[in-house]
Design an enzyme around this catalytic site. Structure first.
Site, short mmCIF file in Angstrom:
data_model
loop_
_atom_site.label_atom_id
_atom_site.label_comp_id
_atom_site.label_asym_id
_atom_site.label_seq_id
_atom_site.Cartn_x
_atom_site.Cartn_y
_atom_site.Cartn_z
N GLN A 115 10.53 -2.37 -36.74
CA GLN A 115 11.64 -3.23 -36.28
C GLN A 115 11.42 -3.61 -34.82
OE1 GLN A 115 15.08 -0.98 -35.55
NE2 GLN A 115 16.54 -2.65 -35.73
N SER A 118 14.37 -4.17 -29.75
CA SER A 118 14.60 -3.78 -28.36
C SER A 118 13.49 -4.27 -27.43
CB SER A 118 14.66 -2.26 -28.23
OG SER A 118 15.61 -1.74 -29.11
N SER A 158 9.49 2.09 -33.31
CA SER A 158 9.06 3.21 -34.15
C SER A 158 8.03 2.72 -35.17
CB SER A 158 10.26 3.80 -34.91
OG SER A 158 11.27 4.15 -34.01
N GLU A 241 20.80 -0.36 -40.74
CA GLU A 241 20.13 0.71 -39.97
C GLU A 241 21.11 1.86 -39.74
OE1 GLU A 241 18.84 -0.43 -36.02
OE2 GLU A 241 17.56 1.34 -35.89
N GLU A 374 27.83 5.04 -27.23
CA GLU A 374 28.82 4.25 -26.48
C GLU A 374 29.02 2.89 -27.16
OE1 GLU A 374 26.21 5.76 -25.08
OE2 GLU A 374 27.19 7.35 -23.96
C1 LIG Z 1 13.94 7.57 -31.23
C2 LIG Z 1 14.19 6.10 -30.99
C3 LIG Z 1 13.66 5.17 -31.87
C4 LIG Z 1 13.89 3.81 -31.66
N1 LIG Z 1 13.31 2.91 -32.53
C5 LIG Z 1 13.48 1.59 -32.32
C6 LIG Z 1 12.83 0.65 -33.16
O1 LIG Z 1 12.11 1.00 -34.10
N2 LIG Z 1 12.98 -0.67 -32.91
C7 LIG Z 1 13.76 -1.11 -31.89
O2 LIG Z 1 13.89 -2.33 -31.74
N3 LIG Z 1 14.38 -0.25 -31.05
C8 LIG Z 1 14.25 1.09 -31.24
N4 LIG Z 1 14.87 1.99 -30.40
C9 LIG Z 1 15.59 1.48 -29.24
C10 LIG Z 1 17.09 1.64 -29.29
O3 LIG Z 1 17.68 0.76 -30.23
C11 LIG Z 1 17.61 1.36 -27.87
O4 LIG Z 1 17.07 2.37 -27.04
C12 LIG Z 1 19.09 1.35 -27.79
O5 LIG Z 1 19.63 0.24 -28.43
C13 LIG Z 1 19.60 1.38 -26.32
O6 LIG Z 1 19.00 0.40 -25.57
P1 LIG Z 1 18.34 0.74 -24.15
O7 LIG Z 1 17.39 1.88 -24.36
O8 LIG Z 1 17.80 -0.52 -23.59
O9 LIG Z 1 19.53 1.29 -23.24
P2 LIG Z 1 20.58 0.41 -22.43
O10 LIG Z 1 21.10 -0.67 -23.29
O11 LIG Z 1 19.98 0.03 -21.13
O12 LIG Z 1 21.74 1.46 -22.21
C14 LIG Z 1 21.70 2.46 -21.18
C15 LIG Z 1 22.99 3.26 -21.22
O13 LIG Z 1 24.12 2.39 -20.93
C16 LIG Z 1 25.08 2.46 -21.97
N5 LIG Z 1 25.68 1.13 -22.18
C17 LIG Z 1 25.04 -0.05 -22.28
N6 LIG Z 1 25.91 -1.06 -22.49
C18 LIG Z 1 27.16 -0.49 -22.56
C19 LIG Z 1 28.47 -1.00 -22.78
N7 LIG Z 1 28.69 -2.30 -22.99
N8 LIG Z 1 29.50 -0.11 -22.81
C20 LIG Z 1 29.29 1.23 -22.60
N9 LIG Z 1 28.07 1.75 -22.38
C21 LIG Z 1 27.00 0.92 -22.36
C22 LIG Z 1 24.30 2.88 -23.20
O14 LIG Z 1 25.13 3.50 -24.16
C23 LIG Z 1 23.27 3.84 -22.61
O15 LIG Z 1 23.86 5.13 -22.44
C24 LIG Z 1 14.66 3.37 -30.57
C25 LIG Z 1 15.21 4.31 -29.69
C26 LIG Z 1 14.97 5.67 -29.88
C27 LIG Z 1 15.57 6.66 -28.92
#
Ligand SMILES: Cc1cc2nc3c(=O)[nH]c(=O)nc-3n(C[C@H](O)[C@H](O)[C@H](O)COP(=O)(O)OP(=O)(O)OC[C@H]3O[C@@H](n4cnc5c(N)ncnc54)[C@H](O)[C@@H]3O)c2cc1C
Length: 404
Positions: A115, A118, A158, A241, A374
């Site tokens: 997928q 991100s 992933s 998902e 969140e």
């Molecule tokens: C084990 C693992 C597997 C993954 N696999 C995939 C994959 O296969 N494909 C893929 O596309 N992605 C994947 N991801 C990515 C995952 O979907 C993102 O990490 C996730 O959506 C958060 O985005 P970010 O890391 O950019 O954090 P950010 O969006 O930068 O968030 C940082 C912090 O701010 C908080 N935050 C952000 N916006 C708000 C809001 N509006 N209100 C309150 N709090 C907020 C968040 O909750 C978080 O605590 C994976 C992540 C992990 C950990």
């Protein structure tokens, strides 16, 4: 036909299939391939594409008959994204040719899926993503006009290192507001313009990756849904998902992480304390409520596609996994802090059976992957409880004018 007649009919079909393809004498790949062709892969898949177009609620009846006949099982962990997210998205938005091309090898796990959503600058705010897909511009070259050229970077992808196909959300129009300028493609991961680099995680292994696109190509025939409607398609993937992470299948009592904690408690009486007992009981009750609520959700799903309610299951799954694995580490005393193996591995899935240390570390990602806790609380607040929306100032401005 009423539900009970349909179930009897289905059970009869499975029994007849197993009589014709003796599971003991038919090689596993041949058995599963024939099962797909007979429309018995998953009962809710469309007719002619591995299913019978029946409600999902009938699947356990088919599974029971296959198990009774000693039929080989599908290894669902090998292609979690394919089965849990790609298949429902292709079924909902794919045309006949796309379903023909992708569903069978996906179901058999002959082709693994990942997928590509991100990005370094777009996780929770997924609609802000910047990877561009531009229509090849007609300079007379091969594939002109019916191909897109993709440039950009994805992250946390992933199993991209094992994937043949990627579910790609890309920006096709930067001049409209962020949600309106996205399109959804299926991209071939085995091409020169796609580079996959491992990202090592807390557990020592690398399940996920960075993926770089440099003039990668995707045929227009691999687009799911209309140009500019990628957000709608992506939402279907995301809803599936959350259900697939929090609730992929029926589990028996104590079959999930709570069972491992309860069995540690039973086997090691010398480690018991009153306080740990009280906490385990509370977690056990919560896990049981979550299991039964999941069962109810699956029954609701039988009637349609997952909605925002799946977010609650995923939220609970993440919290319970973290609390239960934290309990396990504490219960283990000094041994609970030991960890089996930090070797860098290119894993294809999480192995929660590996030990308490692994469970403790891996479950930290549960509240991030598939939408952070969140964000899920926001979804529940706005779309389930209908509370006032968070103020948003960036939904009417063209994406290219947003500060980044
Ligand atoms: C084990 C693992 C597997 C993954 N696999 C995939 C994959 O296969 N494909 C893929 O596309 N992605 C994947 N991801 C990515 C995952 O979907 C993102 O990490 C996730 O959506 C958060 O985005 P970010 O890391 O950019 O954090 P950010 O969006 O930068 O968030 C940082 C912090 O701010 C908080 N935050 C952000 N916006 C708000 C809001 N509006 N209100 C309150 N709090 C907020 C968040 O909750 C978080 O605590 C994976 C992540 C992990 C950990």
């Amino acid at each position: 036909m009423n539900d009970s007649d349909r179930e009897q009919d289905l059970r009869g079909r499975v029994r007849a299939f197993c009589a014709e393809h003796d599971p003991a004498a038919t090689p596993r790949p041949a058995f599963l391939s024939a099962r797909f062709d007979a429309g018995l892969a998953a009962v809710h898949y469309p007719v002619g594409h591995g299913g019978l177009g029946l409600p999902r609620s009938l699947q356990p009846a088919a599974d029971e008959e296959f198990a009774r006949a000693g039929a080989p099982k599908l290894d669902e962990r090998r292609n979690v994204i394919g089965l849990g997210m790609a298949a429902p998205t292709i079924i909902a938005f794919g045309n006949g040719e796309q379903k023909d091309r992708w569903l069978k090898p996906l179901w058999l796990a002959d082709e693994i899926w990942c997928q590509l959503f991100s990005e370094p600058g777009a996780g929770s705010d997924l609609a802000a993503l910047a990877t561009r897909a531009v229509k090849a511009d007609g300079d007379g070259g091969e594939g002109d006009g019916d191909e897109w050229v993709v440039n950009g970077q994805k992250v946390w992808t992933s199993i991209a290192h094992q994937a043949r196909w990627g579910l790609l959300l890309a920006r096709t129009d930067p001049d409209v507001p962020k949600h309106a300028g996205l399109s959804y493609f299926v991209i071939d991961m085995h091409q020169p313009g796609v580079e996959v680099r491992p990202l090592r995680q807390l557990t020592g292994e690398a399940e996920f990756n960075e993926v770089f696109f440099t003039d990668a190509r995707v045929p227009d025939a691999n687009r799911l849904g209309p140009v500019g409607e990628g957000w709608k398609v992506a939402n279907a993937t995301l809803m599936n998902e959350r259900v697939s992470i929090g609730n992929s299948r029926s589990v028996a009592r104590e079959e999930s992480m709570i069972g491992l904690a309860a069995s540690a408690w039973r086997q090691q009486p010398e480690r018991r304390t009153h306080e740990l007992h009280q906490r385990l009981l509370a977690l056990w009750a919560e896990a049981e409520v979550a299991r039964l609520a999941g069962e109810r959700l699956r029954q609701q799903l039988a009637a349609g596609e997952p909605g925002p309610e799946g977010s609650a299951a995923k939220l609970t799954f993440a919290r319970l996994n973290q609390e239960i694995s934290g309990w396990e580490v504490e219960f283990g005393g000094p041994d609970g802090l030991s960890y089996d193996d930090w070797t860098m591995r290119r894993s294809g899935s999480s192995d929660y059976a590996r030990g308490p240390g692994y469970r403790y570390l891996r479950s930290k990602g549960n509240s991030i992957e598939g939408g952070t806790s969140e964000i899920l609380r926001n979804i529940i607040a706005e779309r389930v409880l209908r509370l006032p929306q968070e103020p948003r100032t960036d939904t009417t401005v063209p994406w290219k004018d947003l500060p980044r």
